[in-house]
Write an enzyme that holds these catalytic residues in place. Sequence first.
Site, PDB file in Angstrom:
ATOM      1  N   GLU A 293       0.871  -1.184   0.000  1.00 40.42           N
ATOM      2  CA  GLU A 293       0.000   0.000   0.000  1.00 40.42           C
ATOM      3  C   GLU A 293       0.898   1.221   0.000  1.00 40.42           C
ATOM      4  O   GLU A 293       1.742   1.371   0.886  1.00 40.42           O
ATOM      5  CB  GLU A 293      -0.924  -0.041   1.224  1.00 40.42           C
ATOM      6  N   CYS A 327      -1.481   9.329   3.853  1.00 42.90           N
ATOM      7  CA  CYS A 327      -1.572   8.926   2.446  1.00 42.90           C
ATOM      8  C   CYS A 327      -2.883   9.436   1.857  1.00 42.90           C
ATOM      9  O   CYS A 327      -2.993   9.661   0.663  1.00 42.90           O
ATOM     10  CB  CYS A 327      -1.489   7.415   2.341  1.00 42.90           C
TER      11      CYS A 327
END
Length: 523
Positions: A293, A327
């Site tokens: 990720e 993020c």
Amino acid sequence: MPELNLNDLPLFRNEPYTDFSVPEHRKAMCEALVRVRSQLGKEYDLLIDGRWRKAPSRFSSINPSRYTEIVGVHQRATPEIASEAVEAAWRFFPVWRRVPATERAALLLRAAELLRQRKMEFNAWMIYEVGKTWPEAEADTSEAIDFCEYYAREMLRYQNPPPVLQFPGERDEMRYIPLGVGVIIPPWNFPLAILTGMTTAALVTGNTVVIKPSSDAPTVAAKFVELLLEAGFPPPAIQFVTGPGAEIGDALVLHPKTRFVSFTGSKEVGLRINELAARHQPGQIWIKRVVAEMGGKDAIIVDSEADLDRAVQGVLVSAYGYQGQKCSACSRAIVDQAVYDVFLEKLIAATQRITVGPAEDPENFMGPVINERAKQSILNYIEIGKREGRLVCGGNEIPGEGYFIEPTIFADVDRTARIFHEEIFGPVLAVTKARDFDHALELANDSEYGLTGSVYTRNREKIEKAKEEFHVGNLYINRKSTGAMVGVHPFGGFNMSGTDSKAGGPDYLLLFLQAKSIGEVVL
Ligand code: NAD
């Protein structure tokens, strides 16, 4: 231990956030800060094969709000030690995988309970080690608790998979079994929640792990490992290896006994891990599985039919919460030309009211960025931004003993700009004008990333169009782009944002399992 049954457990619900405006909660948090401060600077060891041990040299993690303060002293493992950790995890795998799923899930629920009891303490460690403000730390610890509660229930569900079709004369079934040794590599920005999610998903499914935390957040990780042992996880199931990723990462990823790598972090490191893991090593008898990720360049679209005050609030919180170091942080606001000037004016006014300072002080909405290197990189992007856009707010570092940067806005940023495309990972927002909603969608999708995105509009047709066309793993309508909740918003991105693992969702544990089909002829 009594047999744990999914139906006997209360339904999963997200851990409520502590309200720090309540005087007794505020007092509890202040007391935890004092307690944890008295433990700063202690030394932590590696955990390998059930034994705590030292490495030839050490490194320190520091408080980004006050960089003279050492939070923890940690062992700097060598590649040889990293290999030993994988081998130790491999030796214990046959034992751990035979522990019934119900027992593994029960341990996870016990870990959740301990985390709940020590919420303020874990908050305090994050406030000191990574500069989270009180509410940001509270959200991180709450999410960690959610992961434990959610994955415990998920494991109980997966241990009774739905029946397969029965061929006449056979007894047919499919069951899920673990993979083997998992290397867990989390980032520093959710030092508890992401570490907890990746580690507990691997453990509860019956894998053994080697945890390599970020060198910016090793103390939070050490405290979590201690908690897992206290909850009753057998020590040899968990190896804890600290040290710079660039020095020991390759040894962990390349080891032939590593079965999977669960990574969350930057695109550059994720791609490197993916490439190295694909190389077949002598003695390796499987294809390694990589869950990676990675970064984001998340956009919020503000439409001509948006509730502008709501949109300003959503952009502000998404862009500057935890200093833009998520993020999922909004780093691009894409605004319809019809409301562009009004939106910008309101946003600037709201941003100018943001308080920046030590994370320990609850009056500050923003704390420091993580370290000197990050500060320099963000300031460098601000210089680039000055050439690419119109600086309308912030743009400076704030002198002091911490890595403080003003919340910064660049207006009139073109889609060709670097600050429109590159992940800055700091409190810097690019605002871009769109001709209309379709153009806004086109601009939002003009990115190699595809993690989160939001749309502010009251128009149903536009909402439905965004649901179809906005290519992100996590899309939000009329709310901020950050703050995904376990079980509610399974999390993971498209394109260069990663493998779309959907952490905190019903498919996540499958990434740590393999399915075995069994067809038995009935004699
Ligand atoms: P990073 O890539 O620098 O480091 C992540 C982890 O990888 C750390 O533990 C680090 O020590 C380790 N590492 C570094 N080099 C390595 C190597 N060669 N081999 C193996 N491991 C290595 O990222 P970071 O600065 O810790 O975190 C910020 C990044 O993480 C941002 O890009 C952010 O967008 C991303 N992130 C993504 C998600 C998501 O769910 N998509 C969540 C949080 C953060």
